[in-house]
Design an enzyme around this catalytic site. Structure first.
Site, PDB file in Angstrom:
ATOM      1  N   SER A   1     -21.569 -22.195 -48.706  1.00  0.00           N
ATOM      2  CA  SER A   1     -22.591 -23.364 -49.694  1.00  0.00           C
ATOM      3  C   SER A   1     -23.584 -22.200 -50.428  1.00  0.00           C
ATOM      4  O   SER A   1     -23.984 -22.666 -51.588  1.00  0.00           O
ATOM      5  CB  SER A   1     -23.467 -24.139 -48.824  1.00  0.00           C
ATOM      6  OG  SER A   1     -24.251 -23.364 -47.874  1.00  0.00           O
TER       7      SER A   1
ATOM      8  N   GLY B   1     -16.324 -29.490 -56.865  1.00  0.00           N
ATOM      9  CA  GLY B   1     -15.305 -28.779 -56.363  1.00  0.00           C
ATOM     10  C   GLY B   1     -14.845 -29.563 -54.903  1.00  0.00           C
ATOM     11  O   GLY B   1     -15.834 -30.024 -54.216  1.00  0.00           O
TER      12      GLY B   1
ATOM     13  N   SER C   1     -19.080  -7.208 -40.493  1.00  0.00           N
ATOM     14  CA  SER C   1     -20.609  -6.654 -40.804  1.00  0.00           C
ATOM     15  C   SER C   1     -20.475  -4.956 -40.306  1.00  0.00           C
ATOM     16  O   SER C   1     -19.816  -4.609 -39.308  1.00  0.00           O
ATOM     17  CB  SER C   1     -21.679  -7.030 -40.107  1.00  0.00           C
ATOM     18  OG  SER C   1     -23.002  -6.380 -40.466  1.00  0.00           O
TER      19      SER C   1
ATOM     20  N   TYR D   1     -26.341 -10.465 -33.163  1.00  0.00           N
ATOM     21  CA  TYR D   1     -25.498 -10.882 -34.514  1.00  0.00           C
ATOM     22  C   TYR D   1     -24.347  -9.378 -34.591  1.00  0.00           C
ATOM     23  O   TYR D   1     -22.892  -9.786 -34.471  1.00  0.00           O
ATOM     24  CB  TYR D   1     -26.168 -10.843 -35.501  1.00  0.00           C
ATOM     25  CG  TYR D   1     -25.575 -10.703 -37.060  1.00  0.00           C
ATOM     26  CD1 TYR D   1     -24.852 -11.556 -37.474  1.00  0.00           C
ATOM     27  CD2 TYR D   1     -25.533  -9.218 -37.559  1.00  0.00           C
ATOM     28  CE1 TYR D   1     -24.059 -11.323 -38.674  1.00  0.00           C
ATOM     29  CE2 TYR D   1     -24.862  -9.065 -38.747  1.00  0.00           C
ATOM     30  CZ  TYR D   1     -24.129 -10.205 -39.331  1.00  0.00           C
ATOM     31  OH  TYR D   1     -23.657 -10.028 -40.473  1.00  0.00           O
TER      32      TYR D   1
ATOM     33  N   ALA E   1     -23.312  -7.689 -31.985  1.00  0.00           N
ATOM     34  CA  ALA E   1     -22.212  -7.769 -30.910  1.00  0.00           C
ATOM     35  C   ALA E   1     -21.423  -8.650 -31.280  1.00  0.00           C
ATOM     36  O   ALA E   1     -20.133  -8.482 -30.942  1.00  0.00           O
ATOM     37  CB  ALA E   1     -23.220  -7.803 -29.561  1.00  0.00           C
ATOM     38  N   ALA E   2     -21.786  -9.831 -31.893  1.00  0.00           N
ATOM     39  CA  ALA E   2     -20.885 -10.743 -32.201  1.00  0.00           C
ATOM     40  C   ALA E   2     -19.735 -10.320 -33.147  1.00  0.00           C
ATOM     41  O   ALA E   2     -18.500 -10.653 -33.035  1.00  0.00           O
ATOM     42  CB  ALA E   2     -21.427 -12.157 -32.611  1.00  0.00           C
ATOM     43  N   LYS E   3     -20.180  -9.566 -34.173  1.00  0.00           N
ATOM     44  CA  LYS E   3     -19.256  -9.089 -35.146  1.00  0.00           C
ATOM     45  C   LYS E   3     -18.562  -7.834 -34.858  1.00  0.00           C
ATOM     46  O   LYS E   3     -17.392  -7.970 -35.131  1.00  0.00           O
ATOM     47  CB  LYS E   3     -20.327  -8.689 -36.336  1.00  0.00           C
ATOM     48  CG  LYS E   3     -21.047  -9.691 -37.293  1.00  0.00           C
ATOM     49  CD  LYS E   3     -20.043 -10.659 -37.961  1.00  0.00           C
ATOM     50  CE  LYS E   3     -20.808 -11.420 -38.913  1.00  0.00           C
ATOM     51  NZ  LYS E   3     -19.917 -12.684 -39.452  1.00  0.00           N
TER      52      LYS E   3
END
Length: 252
Positions: free
Chosen positions: A16, A46, A130, A144, A146-148
């Site tokens: 978005s 779209g 990242s 964040y 650690a998740a990436k």
């Protein structure tokens, strides 16, 4: 050179605004029929499905829209990501914060891949990770990062499994990008540290090691890299991580 993607069917999550929106615009400009998805509907026209990809119900909604609107998939780009966790270091992160970070930055991609990739006979997947997977910021983005890191490791295994099927999987790892999400992170750091936002930007960039190029990347620049990776020009590239950070992380 702009390569045509006419006839290709693409899905882009987290689209978005920011990097995701730029990727959608770039793929559509190349001729791909592109379904965008996010929680809030963008202003531009779209194909779009409103869904929360961090939930199982949201993933089901997206999968149904892919089948109804596209009939199948050739390109899948996971641009969903970000952090809403508070500053204050590891002790400030509750179990709920950790679960939110994992849902947004890892499990949304895992669930959509599991639902959509088995039906793909060929194509390209890009997971947006990242540089913080290598340079975590303990004050504001530990969950964040650690998740990436988990997303990147998962992507490597996925690439190896799917390459014989003709499906290429690559990772794009941006550094600082001038987006609304980055501004929100800076605002959280400023509040946690009791400093103004320009000082928080300076602290964030310093913690990452600075940007030798002298500026953050633009969403459109990340979109250009993604468009290359899903195109036929990158037909022999899979299982690779592509850093776009102005030189913050030395990779050569």
């Amino acid at each position: 050179m702009t390569e045509t993607m006419i006839g290709r069917r693409a899905l882009v999550t987290g689209s978005s605004r920011g990097t995701g929106a730029a990727i959608v615009a770039r793929l559509r400009a190349a001729g791909a029929t592109t379904l965008a998805t996010a929680r809030s509907k963008p202003d531009r026209p779209g194909l779009f499905v409103s869904a929360d990809a961090t939930t199982t119900d949201g993933v089901s909604r997206i999968v149904d829209a892919v089948r109804q609107e596209l009939g199948g998939l050739d390109i899948l780009v996971h641009a969903l990501g970000g952090s809403e966790a508070p500053g204050g270091g590891f002790a400030a992160l509750t179990d709920e914060h950790w679960q939110d970070e994992l849902n947004r930055n890892l499990l949304a991609a895992v669930r959509l891949d599991r639902a959509l990739l088995p039906a793909m006979t060929a194509g390209a997947v890009v997971h947006v990770s990242s540089i913080q997977r290598r340079l975590p910021l303990p004050d504001g983005t530990l969950g964040y990062a650690a998740a990436k890191a988990a997303l990147t490791t998962y992507s490597k295994g996925l690439a190896r499994e799917l390459a014989p099927c003709g499906i290429r999987v690559n990772v794009v790892s941006p550094g600082a990008i001038q987006t609304e999400s980055a501004d929100a992170l800076v605002a959280r750091i400023a509040q946690a540290e009791g400093i103004d936002e320009p000082a928080a930007w300076d602290r964030l960039l310093a913690a990452l090691g600075g940007i030798p190029l002298g500026r953050p990347a633009l969403p459109e620049e990340v979109a250009e890299l993604v468009a290359f990776l899903v195109s036929d020009r990158a037909a022999a590239i899979t299982g690779a991580e592509h850093t776009i950070d102005g030189g913050t992380v030395p990779t050569i």
